[in-house]
Design a protein around this motif. Structure first.
Motif, short mmCIF file in Angstrom:
data_model
loop_
_atom_site.label_atom_id
_atom_site.label_comp_id
_atom_site.label_asym_id
_atom_site.label_seq_id
_atom_site.Cartn_x
_atom_site.Cartn_y
_atom_site.Cartn_z
N GLU A 118 -43.62 -56.64 -45.75
CA GLU A 118 -42.31 -57.27 -45.99
C GLU A 118 -42.49 -58.71 -46.49
OE1 GLU A 118 -40.32 -56.72 -42.23
OE2 GLU A 118 -39.72 -54.66 -42.74
N ASN A 119 -43.47 -59.41 -45.94
CA ASN A 119 -43.74 -60.78 -46.40
C ASN A 119 -44.24 -60.79 -47.84
OD1 ASN A 119 -42.93 -61.93 -43.98
ND2 ASN A 119 -44.98 -61.94 -43.11
N LEU A 120 -45.04 -59.79 -48.21
CA LEU A 120 -45.52 -59.69 -49.59
C LEU A 120 -44.37 -59.40 -50.56
CD1 LEU A 120 -48.89 -57.78 -49.06
CD2 LEU A 120 -48.61 -60.10 -49.97
N VAL A 121 -43.42 -58.58 -50.14
CA VAL A 121 -42.23 -58.33 -50.97
C VAL A 121 -41.50 -59.64 -51.19
CG1 VAL A 121 -39.94 -57.23 -51.00
CG2 VAL A 121 -41.97 -55.90 -50.36
N LYS A 122 -41.36 -60.45 -50.14
CA LYS A 122 -40.69 -61.75 -50.25
C LYS A 122 -41.45 -62.66 -51.22
CE LYS A 122 -37.92 -65.11 -48.58
NZ LYS A 122 -37.49 -65.81 -49.77
N VAL A 154 -56.54 -58.04 -48.36
CA VAL A 154 -56.27 -56.77 -49.05
C VAL A 154 -56.18 -55.59 -48.08
CG1 VAL A 154 -57.32 -57.49 -51.20
CG2 VAL A 154 -58.73 -56.35 -49.49
N ASP A 155 -56.40 -55.84 -46.80
CA ASP A 155 -56.42 -54.70 -45.88
C ASP A 155 -55.51 -54.85 -44.67
OD1 ASP A 155 -57.90 -56.65 -44.64
OD2 ASP A 155 -59.68 -55.45 -44.34
N ILE A 156 -54.52 -55.70 -44.74
CA ILE A 156 -53.56 -55.82 -43.64
C ILE A 156 -52.24 -55.22 -44.12
CG2 ILE A 156 -52.31 -57.37 -42.11
CD1 ILE A 156 -54.65 -59.32 -42.31
N SER A 157 -51.99 -53.98 -43.69
CA SER A 157 -50.81 -53.27 -44.18
C SER A 157 -49.78 -53.06 -43.09
CB SER A 157 -51.22 -51.93 -44.79
OG SER A 157 -51.90 -51.15 -43.82
N THR A 158 -49.63 -54.07 -42.23
CA THR A 158 -48.58 -53.98 -41.21
C THR A 158 -47.23 -54.09 -41.90
OG1 THR A 158 -48.52 -56.36 -40.85
CG2 THR A 158 -50.08 -55.09 -39.49
N LYS A 159 -46.21 -53.57 -41.23
CA LYS A 159 -44.85 -53.64 -41.78
C LYS A 159 -44.48 -55.10 -42.05
CE LYS A 159 -40.22 -52.21 -41.08
NZ LYS A 159 -39.11 -51.82 -40.84
N GLU A 160 -44.80 -55.98 -41.13
CA GLU A 160 -44.46 -57.40 -41.28
C GLU A 160 -45.15 -58.01 -42.51
OE1 GLU A 160 -44.78 -61.66 -38.87
OE2 GLU A 160 -45.91 -59.92 -38.14
#
Length: 183
Positions: free
Chosen positions: A114-118, A105-111
């Motif tokens: 983007e993976n969560l959107v996928k 719940v606390d890793i908000s890197t761009k990568e």
């Protein structure tokens, strides 16, 4: 809403509190870590208080309560809607197979974002699933994809909104607010 129905609030028509066919519930999960079955009943039976607070590189007591709360809410809603034969009025969309950074719940890197959107986009393409009340596991239920189910429910909600607007007396606060937002 249920409290308002029980109180017989006029805006909820003559709905009986147990008439779940009048409810439309869309439950969107935020995703959860893949269930690993990491606690063995034979070992955990011997833990004692300290073992439940800190064992196997985690806090089992917190893990169990956190997972149980979510599981019980999902199970209860599925059971109620199935019992009242209104399962098509309840849609739960959740991915419970997340691993690594995706489950954090606390890793908000761009990568990671983007993976969560996928993950979310892929989840829309998956079949609608329901909780099997015997096993507690989600199983496909032959209702199309999550995306198709969301579209069906959006149409139901849109139709209900139009019906309510038609029945609402002119000059009500809701009408005034709606007209103000049209400007």
């Amino acid at each position: 809403m249920t409290k308002e129905i029980v109180r017989r609030a006029p805006k909820y028509f003559p709905i009986k509190p147990t008439d779940y066919s009048k409810f439309v519930v869309i439950s969107l999960g935020t995703g959860s870590a893949k269930s690993e079955g990491k606690f063995d009943s034979e070992n955990s039976a011997k833990w004692g208080i300290l073992g439940w607070l800190s064992s196997e590189n985690s806090s089992p007591l917190v893990d169990v309560f956190t997972q149980a709360s979510s599981d019980m809410a999902e199970y209860h809603l599925a059971a109620v809607f199935q019992a009242f034969q209104s399962e098509n009025s309840y849609l739960r969309i959740q991915d419970d197979t997340l691993e690594g950074p995706l489950a954090s719940v606390d890793i908000s890197t761009k990568e990671n974002l983007e993976n969560l959107v996928k993950v979310g986009e892929d989840l829309l393409k998956k079949p609608v699933s329901r909780v099997n009340l015997e096993t507690g596991k989600f199983e496909p239920c032959n209702q199309g994809t999550n995306e198709e189910a969301l579209i069906r429910m959006a149409k139901v909600l849109s139709k209900e909104k139009r019906l309510r607007d038609m029945k609402a007396p002119r000059g009500t606060t809701a009408t005034k607010l709606r007209n103000a937002s049209d400007c």
